[in-house]
Design a protein around this motif. Structure first.
Motif, short mmCIF file in Angstrom:
data_model
loop_
_atom_site.label_atom_id
_atom_site.label_comp_id
_atom_site.label_asym_id
_atom_site.label_seq_id
_atom_site.Cartn_x
_atom_site.Cartn_y
_atom_site.Cartn_z
N ASP A 40 0.81 -1.22 0.00
CA ASP A 40 0.00 0.00 0.00
C ASP A 40 0.84 1.27 0.00
N SER A 41 2.14 1.14 0.31
CA SER A 41 2.96 2.35 0.38
C SER A 41 3.24 2.89 -1.02
N ASN A 42 3.22 4.19 -1.14
CA ASN A 42 3.75 4.81 -2.34
C ASN A 42 4.25 6.20 -1.98
N PHE A 43 4.84 6.87 -2.94
CA PHE A 43 5.50 8.14 -2.67
C PHE A 43 4.53 9.16 -2.09
N VAL A 67 2.69 12.44 2.45
CA VAL A 67 1.62 12.84 3.38
C VAL A 67 2.04 12.53 4.82
N LEU A 68 2.63 11.36 5.00
CA LEU A 68 3.06 10.99 6.36
C LEU A 68 4.21 11.86 6.85
N VAL A 69 5.10 12.22 5.93
CA VAL A 69 6.18 13.14 6.32
C VAL A 69 5.58 14.46 6.81
N LEU A 70 4.61 14.96 6.03
CA LEU A 70 3.98 16.23 6.41
C LEU A 70 3.26 16.11 7.74
N LEU A 71 2.60 14.97 7.94
CA LEU A 71 1.87 14.74 9.19
C LEU A 71 2.84 14.72 10.38
N THR A 72 3.95 13.99 10.18
CA THR A 72 4.96 13.92 11.25
C THR A 72 5.49 15.30 11.59
N LEU A 73 5.79 16.05 10.52
CA LEU A 73 6.28 17.41 10.71
C LEU A 73 5.27 18.24 11.47
N PHE A 74 4.03 18.12 11.06
CA PHE A 74 2.94 18.89 11.68
C PHE A 74 2.88 18.58 13.17
N ILE A 75 2.88 17.30 13.49
CA ILE A 75 2.77 16.90 14.90
C ILE A 75 3.97 17.42 15.70
#
Lengths: 258, 355
Positions: free
Chosen positions: B187-190, B195-203
């Protein structure tokens, strides 16, 4: 003022602690009245800072009781003692050096204004509201200490005198009933010391604060303290009104030798 | 624009960088300008960036040393893959399944972070480093020895071999010891990675600039002072470390869903991996989120780009490490960067355009 002076804020009886065989503090008693400026003096190594560490829960006393405003705070943890109303500064300044001046004070406000982690991460309305209040409150304190222009500086970049002031501001942000100052004038030149004296007096009057301070600078002690306790080798040498104590032959001997 | 506080602008630049890189890569891919090798690297890059950000929360923001971050990634990888594998038929809508897998991976890793932090973070000193170092190795080895099967009667566990699971004929082995989990839905793709990088950054960035974040950083700067003004030191240490572990778990889920077969190998989850993440953080700047992201990207791409120079690869890598270290910490270069910063440039350009 006279009515305030009638009630005791801090009541310490029989406080003792030993490190190994050394009795660092031995049967220490002190009573500080509300609104008082009280000095704790004594030669180097007399155990003054140890008393502060005992009062703030850094060390647990072997014996003795500490009452703040009628509440037993003996053996509480440091953070709970602060919540109970004791704020302190340190002999060697302990600021959060990599935080801004403003944030240093805001950490001090931590327990007075609440929003939870999620409200913080997702920037919910409560976060905005509370942060705004915290900023206002912090700026008010910074203004008192003439630090508002340095609010965005890193605390570690402030000059020495201002760091001392910031440390006091940060402690006042926790809204203590009793303020413990550990050698506030250490490392200051006479001008800075004079300014500091005014600041301390101002804090007492403006915040209706009770202050217990350790100091070696006798000019400062004589200038602002109303009562003194002298420690020597962990024991109380004498307590009393400032003039009386400073002119006592035993005290002079303790400082200067026979 | 001028009303946006400086700190916010700083955060926006970081988000902007991530989005810009994503856009550029997407355009290049659509024109066929990106090699297969490079395309295969895109998801791992996101994984390393997330790991770098999450470890920076522990090392740079909380000021504790963790030497087993790959262990939390491993937990997240296996928890997420385990979930996906058993629900691959039940939940056919793959984004939902992947989302749940990420949540589960994060919760499991975060929970173990909490469990480990609980006794260790009460102490002062480098105990966390020692315990996490051991934890990383233990997790990897336990999963290598773990067999889990599922049949009509439910789950079966064993620590010896496959046969001792005693599965029915229709039963399925989910975790097959040292062979790991085979057949995770990919299920992983770029896009998901970004999106997960942005989410991590956000948190992480928002946490830092909140009441809790200030408390966490105050512990880093001066624990004794922090206690003296009533900060619950253990609570905030635990909070930061658990969030950091949970985010490493997210990276793990991304990792396991990028491969068909996830194995708890030393290469993927071993000590070297933990140190690698630490290198990203140290070189990028302890406490400097953006710097650690850049370091993660550069240090991941570099060895791959130099495959042609096989013989000198590690030599050049070592030199780059040293140069980066100098670049980050030399006072002259710091001063130079201060004068030529992107923020400044933007400020100047904007100032000019207004005139």
């Amino acid at each position: 003022m006279s009515e305030l002076l009638l009630t005791n804020l801090l009541n310490v009886t029989n406080l003792s602690i030993s490190f190994g065989g050394l009795r660092a503090v031995d049967n220490f008693d002190i009573t500080v009245k509300k609104g008082q400026l009280y000095g704790l003096i004594g030669p180097n190594g007399a155990g003054k800072t140890t008393v502060f560490n005992l009062l703030t829960g850094v060390y647990r006393p072997d014996e003795g009781k500490v009452f703040l405003d009628g509440e037993n705070i003996t053996n509480l943890k440091t953070m709970d003692i602060n919540k109970a109303g004791v704020g302190r500064t340190f002999q060697n300044i302990r600021l959060f050096k990599k935080l801004s001046v403003l944030d240093n004070v805001k950490v001090g406000l931590h327990n007075r204004y609440h929003y939870n982690t999620w409200e913080g991460i997702f920037r919910l309305p409560k976060y905005r509201r509370i942060e705004k209040v915290m900023n206002e409150e912090a700026y008010k304190l910074l203004k008192v200490f003439d630090l508002e222009n340095e609010a965005d500086y890193l605390a570690g970049n402030l000059p020495y005198g201002k760091q001392r002031k910031l440390e006091i501001a940060r402690t006042l942000a926790t809204d203590p009933k009793l303020l413990l100052l550990d050698e506030p004038a250490a490392g200051m030149n006479p001008n800075e010391t004079k300014e500091l004296m005014e600041t301390i007096r101002f804090v007492r009057d403006e915040f209706e604060m009770t202050i217990l301070l350790i100091e070696h600078d006798m000019k400062l002690v004589a200038g602002i303290c109303e009562e003194l306790t002298v420690l020597n080798f962990g024991k109380t040498l004498m307590s009393g009104e400032t003039n009386e104590v400073l002119n006592d032959s035993r005290v002079i001997t303790a400082y200067l030798g026979e | 624009m001028d009303k946006i506080p400086k700190i916010w602008r700083d955060n926006l630049i970081t988000y902007g960088m991530v989005i810009a890189i994503y856009a550029v890569m997407q355009i290049l891919i659509s024109f066929g300008l990106v090699s297969r090798l490079m395309q295969g690297l895109l998801v791992p890059l996101c994984i390393y960036v997330i790991l770098a950000i999450s470890l920076n929360l522990t090392v740079g923001i909380l000021g504790e040393l963790s030497l087993g971050h790959a262990g939390f990634m491993c937990l997240g990888a296996f928890a997420g893959a385990f979930f996906s594998k058993i629900t691959v038929e039940a939940i056919t809508f793959s984004p939902l399944r992947f989302f749940l897998a990420i949540v589960i991976g994060a919760v499991v890793a975060g929970f173990f972070g909490f469990l480990i932090g609980m006794p260790v973070l009460r102490f002062r000193g480098d105990y966390l480093a020692i315990v996490t170092l051991a934890f990383g190795e233990i997790i990897k080895n336990v999963i290598n020895a773990l067999f889990v099967g599922l049949d009509d009667r439910g789950f079966h566990f064993s620590l010896s071999d496959r046969a001792s699971l005693g599965l029915y004929e229709d039963g399925e082995v989910i975790i097959n010891g040292a062979q790991g989990i085979i057949g995770t839905p990919q299920d992983s793709n770029f896009t998901v990675g970004i999106v997960l990088v942005l989410l991590t950054l956000f948190i992480v960035q928002n946490l830092i600039r909140s009441r809790d974040g200030r408390a966490i950083m105050s512990i880093r700067d001066n624990l004794i002072a922090s206690e003296s003004i009533g900060i619950h030191v253990t609570k905030y240490k635990l909070m930061a470390f658990s969030i950091s572990a949970a985010l490493a778990g997210v990276a793990g889920v991304l990792y396991s869903h990028n491969l068909n077969n996830v194995v708890a190998s030393p290469r993927a989850f071993g000590y070297n991996m933990s140190i690698m993440i630490l290198v990203f953080v140290v070189l990028g700047g302890i406490g400097n989120i953006r710097g650690s992201m850049i370091a993660a990207v550069v240090l991941t791409l570099l060895p791959e780009m130099m495959r042609g120079l096989d013989r000198y690869r590690m030599l050049i890598y070592a030199i780059v490490l040293i140069v980066m270290m100098l670049f980050n910490w030399s006072p002259q270069i710091l001063a130079w960067r201060e004068q030529h910063s992107i923020k400044d440039l933007i400020g100047r350009v904007r100032g000019r355009s207004r005139v």
